[in-house]
Design a protein around this motif. Sequence first.
Motif, short mmCIF file in Angstrom:
data_model
loop_
_atom_site.label_atom_id
_atom_site.label_comp_id
_atom_site.label_asym_id
_atom_site.label_seq_id
_atom_site.Cartn_x
_atom_site.Cartn_y
_atom_site.Cartn_z
N ARG A 38 0.84 -1.19 0.00
CA ARG A 38 0.00 0.00 0.00
C ARG A 38 0.88 1.25 0.00
N LEU A 48 2.85 -5.26 2.96
CA LEU A 48 1.89 -5.66 3.97
C LEU A 48 1.87 -7.16 4.22
N VAL A 63 -0.05 -4.79 10.28
CA VAL A 63 -1.31 -5.45 9.89
C VAL A 63 -1.43 -6.85 10.46
N MET A 82 -9.15 -7.85 5.11
CA MET A 82 -8.75 -6.79 6.03
C MET A 82 -9.84 -6.60 7.07
N LEU A 85 -10.29 -2.48 10.54
CA LEU A 85 -9.61 -1.41 9.82
C LEU A 85 -9.50 -0.16 10.65
N ASP A 89 -5.05 2.94 7.89
CA ASP A 89 -5.00 1.97 6.79
C ASP A 89 -5.41 2.61 5.46
N TYR A 93 -3.98 0.44 -2.49
CA TYR A 93 -3.47 -0.91 -2.25
C TYR A 93 -3.14 -1.57 -3.59
#
Length: 124
Positions: A38, A48, A63, A82, A85, A89, A93
Amino acid sequence: QVQLVESGGGSVQAGGSLRLSCAASRYFDRSYCMGWFRQAPGKEREGLAYIDNDDTTSYADSVKGRFTISKDNAKNTLYLQMNSLKTEDTAAYYCAADSCALVVAGKARDFGYWGQGTQVTVSS
Protein backbone atom coordinates in the motif's frame (compact mmCIF):
# COMPACT_ATOMS: atom_id res chain seq x y z
CA GLN A 1 2.72 -10.17 -20.52
CA VAL A 2 0.96 -10.61 -17.20
CA GLN A 3 -1.77 -8.32 -15.98
CA LEU A 4 -2.98 -7.99 -12.40
CA VAL A 5 -6.27 -6.30 -11.64
CA GLU A 6 -7.24 -5.35 -8.09
CA SER A 7 -10.79 -4.87 -6.90
CA GLY A 8 -12.69 -4.61 -3.66
CA GLY A 9 -11.50 -1.27 -2.42
CA GLY A 10 -13.88 1.36 -1.10
CA SER A 11 -14.87 3.42 1.89
CA VAL A 12 -15.49 1.88 5.28
CA GLN A 13 -15.76 3.04 8.87
CA ALA A 14 -13.05 2.25 11.38
CA GLY A 15 -13.49 -1.25 12.75
CA GLY A 16 -14.99 -2.50 9.53
CA SER A 17 -13.75 -5.04 7.01
CA LEU A 18 -12.95 -5.24 3.31
CA ARG A 19 -11.67 -8.01 1.08
CA LEU A 20 -9.41 -7.07 -1.79
CA SER A 21 -9.01 -9.31 -4.81
CA CYS A 22 -6.24 -9.43 -7.38
CA ALA A 23 -7.09 -11.30 -10.57
CA ALA A 24 -4.20 -12.47 -12.73
CA SER A 25 -4.46 -12.71 -16.50
CA ARG A 26 -2.84 -16.10 -16.49
CA TYR A 27 -2.11 -19.02 -14.23
CA PHE A 28 0.71 -18.54 -11.81
CA ASP A 29 2.40 -21.82 -11.18
CA ARG A 30 3.95 -22.74 -7.89
CA SER A 31 7.16 -20.94 -8.76
CA TYR A 32 5.51 -17.57 -8.22
CA CYS A 33 5.35 -15.47 -5.09
CA MET A 34 2.78 -12.74 -4.52
CA GLY A 35 2.30 -9.84 -2.18
CA TRP A 36 0.15 -6.90 -1.16
CA PHE A 37 1.50 -3.39 -0.73
CA ARG A 38 0.00 0.00 0.00
CA GLN A 39 0.99 3.60 -0.48
CA ALA A 40 -0.51 6.61 1.24
CA PRO A 41 -0.01 10.14 -0.12
CA GLY A 42 3.45 11.43 0.73
CA LYS A 43 4.61 8.07 2.07
CA GLU A 44 6.73 5.25 0.69
CA ARG A 45 5.20 2.04 -0.57
CA GLU A 46 4.76 -0.36 2.34
CA GLY A 47 4.83 -4.14 2.13
CA LEU A 48 1.89 -5.66 3.97
CA ALA A 49 1.64 -9.36 3.27
CA TYR A 50 3.51 -11.96 1.28
CA ILE A 51 2.78 -15.51 0.20
CA ASP A 52 5.42 -17.75 -1.29
CA ASN A 53 5.26 -20.81 -3.48
CA ASP A 54 4.79 -23.09 -0.47
CA ASP A 55 1.87 -20.92 0.70
CA THR A 56 3.93 -19.68 3.60
CA THR A 57 2.74 -16.23 4.60
CA SER A 58 4.32 -13.28 6.34
CA TYR A 59 2.95 -9.95 7.46
CA ALA A 60 4.08 -6.49 8.38
CA ASP A 61 3.73 -5.71 12.07
CA SER A 62 1.27 -2.95 11.21
CA VAL A 63 -1.31 -5.45 9.89
CA LYS A 64 -0.42 -8.69 11.66
CA GLY A 65 -3.49 -10.21 13.27
CA ARG A 66 -5.85 -8.00 11.24
CA PHE A 67 -5.06 -8.83 7.59
CA THR A 68 -4.92 -12.24 5.94
CA ILE A 69 -3.40 -13.02 2.55
CA SER A 70 -4.60 -16.03 0.59
CA LYS A 71 -4.84 -17.25 -2.97
CA ASP A 72 -7.08 -19.41 -5.08
CA ASN A 73 -4.92 -21.03 -7.72
CA ALA A 74 -7.94 -22.35 -9.62
CA LYS A 75 -9.19 -18.79 -10.07
CA ASN A 76 -5.75 -17.18 -10.51
CA THR A 77 -6.75 -14.79 -7.76
CA LEU A 78 -4.98 -13.37 -4.73
CA TYR A 79 -6.93 -12.01 -1.78
CA LEU A 80 -6.37 -9.73 1.17
CA GLN A 81 -8.94 -9.94 3.93
CA MET A 82 -8.75 -6.79 6.03
CA ASN A 83 -10.46 -6.70 9.41
CA SER A 84 -10.50 -4.16 12.24
CA LEU A 85 -9.61 -1.41 9.82
CA LYS A 86 -8.10 1.77 11.17
CA THR A 87 -7.98 5.28 9.73
CA GLU A 88 -4.25 4.83 9.20
CA ASP A 89 -5.00 1.97 6.79
CA THR A 90 -6.23 4.54 4.28
CA ALA A 91 -4.09 4.18 1.14
CA ALA A 92 -3.95 2.86 -2.38
CA TYR A 93 -3.47 -0.91 -2.25
CA TYR A 94 -1.50 -2.87 -4.84
CA CYS A 95 -0.90 -6.52 -5.54
CA ALA A 96 2.35 -7.78 -7.01
CA ALA A 97 3.73 -11.04 -8.38
CA ASP A 98 6.90 -12.54 -9.76
CA SER A 99 8.99 -15.65 -9.78
CA CYS A 100 10.08 -16.58 -6.28
CA ALA A 101 13.60 -16.92 -7.64
CA LEU A 102 13.62 -13.14 -8.12
CA VAL A 103 11.84 -12.11 -4.93
CA VAL A 104 13.86 -11.72 -1.74
CA ALA A 105 11.76 -11.57 1.42
CA GLY A 106 8.90 -9.93 -0.41
CA LYS A 107 10.65 -6.67 -1.17
CA ALA A 108 8.75 -4.36 -3.51
CA ARG A 109 11.77 -3.80 -5.75
CA ASP A 110 11.91 -7.51 -6.57
CA PHE A 111 8.39 -7.75 -7.99
CA GLY A 112 8.04 -7.19 -11.73
CA TYR A 113 4.27 -7.44 -12.10
CA TRP A 114 1.96 -4.92 -10.43
CA GLY A 115 -1.71 -4.12 -10.48
CA GLN A 116 -3.08 -0.63 -11.01
CA GLY A 117 -4.14 -0.23 -7.39
CA THR A 118 -7.43 0.08 -5.55
CA GLN A 119 -8.23 2.82 -3.03
CA VAL A 120 -9.17 2.01 0.54
CA THR A 121 -10.50 4.84 2.69
CA VAL A 122 -11.21 4.30 6.38
CA SER A 123 -13.13 6.99 8.22
CA SER A 124 -13.52 7.52 11.95
